[in-house]
Design a protein around this motif. Structure first.
Motif, PDB file in Angstrom:
ATOM      1  N   ALA A 260     -39.331  45.898  70.294  1.00  0.00           N
ATOM      2  CA  ALA A 260     -39.633  44.448  70.636  1.00  0.00           C
ATOM      3  C   ALA A 260     -40.831  44.101  69.810  1.00  0.00           C
ATOM      4  O   ALA A 260     -41.789  43.598  70.369  1.00  0.00           O
ATOM      5  N   PRO A 261     -40.644  44.090  68.466  1.00  0.00           N
ATOM      6  CA  PRO A 261     -41.898  43.446  67.755  1.00  0.00           C
ATOM      7  C   PRO A 261     -41.973  41.986  68.051  1.00  0.00           C
ATOM      8  O   PRO A 261     -43.381  41.754  67.674  1.00  0.00           O
ATOM      9  N   ASP A 262     -41.248  41.306  68.486  1.00  0.00           N
ATOM     10  CA  ASP A 262     -41.460  39.961  68.618  1.00  0.00           C
ATOM     11  C   ASP A 262     -41.341  39.518  70.148  1.00  0.00           C
ATOM     12  O   ASP A 262     -41.117  38.546  70.421  1.00  0.00           O
ATOM     13  N   LEU A 263     -41.940  40.494  70.804  1.00  0.00           N
ATOM     14  CA  LEU A 263     -41.748  40.409  72.519  1.00  0.00           C
ATOM     15  C   LEU A 263     -42.605  38.981  72.968  1.00  0.00           C
ATOM     16  O   LEU A 263     -42.343  38.406  73.871  1.00  0.00           O
ATOM     17  N   HIS A 264     -43.703  38.678  71.940  1.00  0.00           N
ATOM     18  CA  HIS A 264     -44.474  37.517  72.549  1.00  0.00           C
ATOM     19  C   HIS A 264     -43.556  36.259  72.333  1.00  0.00           C
ATOM     20  O   HIS A 264     -44.000  35.379  73.183  1.00  0.00           O
ATOM     21  N   TYR A 265     -42.774  36.215  71.378  1.00  0.00           N
ATOM     22  CA  TYR A 265     -42.006  34.939  71.323  1.00  0.00           C
ATOM     23  C   TYR A 265     -41.137  35.156  72.495  1.00  0.00           C
ATOM     24  O   TYR A 265     -40.686  33.914  72.970  1.00  0.00           O
ATOM     25  N   ALA A 266     -40.421  36.111  72.692  1.00  0.00           N
ATOM     26  CA  ALA A 266     -39.423  36.297  74.077  1.00  0.00           C
ATOM     27  C   ALA A 266     -40.140  35.785  75.120  1.00  0.00           C
ATOM     28  O   ALA A 266     -39.598  35.258  76.003  1.00  0.00           O
ATOM     29  N   VAL A 267     -41.354  36.329  75.722  1.00  0.00           N
ATOM     30  CA  VAL A 267     -42.071  36.022  76.695  1.00  0.00           C
ATOM     31  C   VAL A 267     -42.266  34.404  77.035  1.00  0.00           C
ATOM     32  O   VAL A 267     -42.120  33.916  77.848  1.00  0.00           O
ATOM     33  N   ARG A 268     -42.778  34.077  75.688  1.00  0.00           N
ATOM     34  CA  ARG A 268     -43.174  32.555  75.595  1.00  0.00           C
ATOM     35  C   ARG A 268     -41.838  31.899  76.097  1.00  0.00           C
ATOM     36  O   ARG A 268     -41.745  30.770  76.656  1.00  0.00           O
ATOM     37  N   ALA A 269     -40.879  32.191  75.517  1.00  0.00           N
ATOM     38  CA  ALA A 269     -39.187  31.331  75.573  1.00  0.00           C
ATOM     39  C   ALA A 269     -38.853  31.492  76.893  1.00  0.00           C
ATOM     40  O   ALA A 269     -38.412  30.246  77.567  1.00  0.00           O
ATOM     41  N   CYS A 270     -38.937  32.601  77.617  1.00  0.00           N
ATOM     42  CA  CYS A 270     -38.944  32.817  79.000  1.00  0.00           C
ATOM     43  C   CYS A 270     -39.574  31.822  79.710  1.00  0.00           C
ATOM     44  O   CYS A 270     -39.159  31.201  80.799  1.00  0.00           O
ATOM     45  N   ALA A 271     -40.884  31.627  79.464  1.00  0.00           N
ATOM     46  CA  ALA A 271     -42.015  30.781  80.353  1.00  0.00           C
ATOM     47  C   ALA A 271     -41.137  29.318  79.987  1.00  0.00           C
ATOM     48  O   ALA A 271     -41.321  28.774  81.182  1.00  0.00           O
ATOM     49  N   LEU A 272     -41.096  28.964  78.825  1.00  0.00           N
ATOM     50  CA  LEU A 272     -40.638  27.591  78.682  1.00  0.00           C
ATOM     51  C   LEU A 272     -39.138  27.424  79.352  1.00  0.00           C
ATOM     52  O   LEU A 272     -39.169  26.369  79.881  1.00  0.00           O
ATOM     53  N   ALA A 273     -38.397  28.592  79.332  1.00  0.00           N
ATOM     54  CA  ALA A 273     -37.037  28.227  79.985  1.00  0.00           C
ATOM     55  C   ALA A 273     -37.245  28.031  81.877  1.00  0.00           C
ATOM     56  O   ALA A 273     -36.516  27.212  82.102  1.00  0.00           O
TER      57      ALA A 273
END
Length: 226
Positions: free
Chosen positions: A27-40
């Motif tokens: 998950a090299p871009d986990l920080h993006y996925a975490v932020r997207a979940c927060a926005l969602a």
């Protein structure tokens, strides 16, 4: 998914954890996925909306969750940005806040170490491996079925869409993303089931996450380091 009070950013962080290796993997871009979940999640709660492509908060609103509220405050205090901008802007701050929250709530254990015996550092280990294994199994069930998409809770739909689009390979390998592309599109709309304007917002958010991840991959392959 019976995950108590955990918000989507915390759940996707745990999804990225490899219980065999006892660390985050694939998950090299986990920080993006975490932020997207927060926005969602904030959008699903009616605290973020889309105004001509610009992420717009409900000023002064709070959830009681420190991770979500920290992002709300950041959006309030910053210049206007589109969804992709909010996926990438200071996204590691949200990742760090999630990790600290999970450590405080007993999902992770923190150990203080020193790099090369000199520089202080912290190491995190998973405390609830069984919980994470169930989380993985339930996420795959949402992706693969057989439960009809219209019966999937909106939060679970958003979680799986972000995991797939964010390329958490330990959860959704590339073959699975391609195989279930139509279901992922339907899950994206399902993530916006709470209000008429939300399906389009969730489609926009998914595209923004895909774009951010693609740019990071291109930077890494070109030696830019992401």
């Amino acid at each position: 998914m019976p995950y108590g009070s955990l918000a989507l950013p915390a759940r996707i962080f745990l999804l990225a954890w490899d219980t065999g290796k006892n660390r985050i993997a694939g998950a090299p871009d986990l920080h993006y996925a975490v932020r997207a979940c927060a926005l969602a999640e904030l959008a699903q709660r009616g605290l973020l909306s889309d105004a001509d492509g610009i992420v717009t908060p409900v000023f002064g609103a709070r959830t009681g969750n420190p991770v979500l509220d920290g992002l709300l405050e950041l959006v309030e205090e910053s210049r206007p940005r589109k969804w992709r901008g909010w996926i990438t802007h200071k996204s590691r701050h949200t990742l760090d806040a999630v990790r600290d929250q999970l450590a405080a709530e007993g999902y992770l254990r923190t150990e203080r170490t020193r790099i090369f015996g000199i520089f202080p550092s912290r190491r995190y280990e998973l405390e609830r491996a069984g919980y994470v294994e169930v989380l993985h199994a339930e996420a795959l069930a949402v992706l693969r079925g057989p439960v009809p998409v219209h019966e999937v809770p909106a939060g679970d739909a958003a979680l799986v869409v972000c995991a797939a689009t964010g390329k958490l390979r330990g959860v959704v390998p590339g073959k699975e993303r391609r195989q279930h592309n139509e279901r992922l599109a339907a899950l994206t709309d399902r993530a916006g089931a709470a209000a008429p304007e939300l399906p389009e917002l969730m489609r926009t958010l998914r595209k923004a996450l895909a774009s951010a991840v693609a740019s990071a991959e291109a930077a890494r392959s070109g030696g830019g380091g992401g």
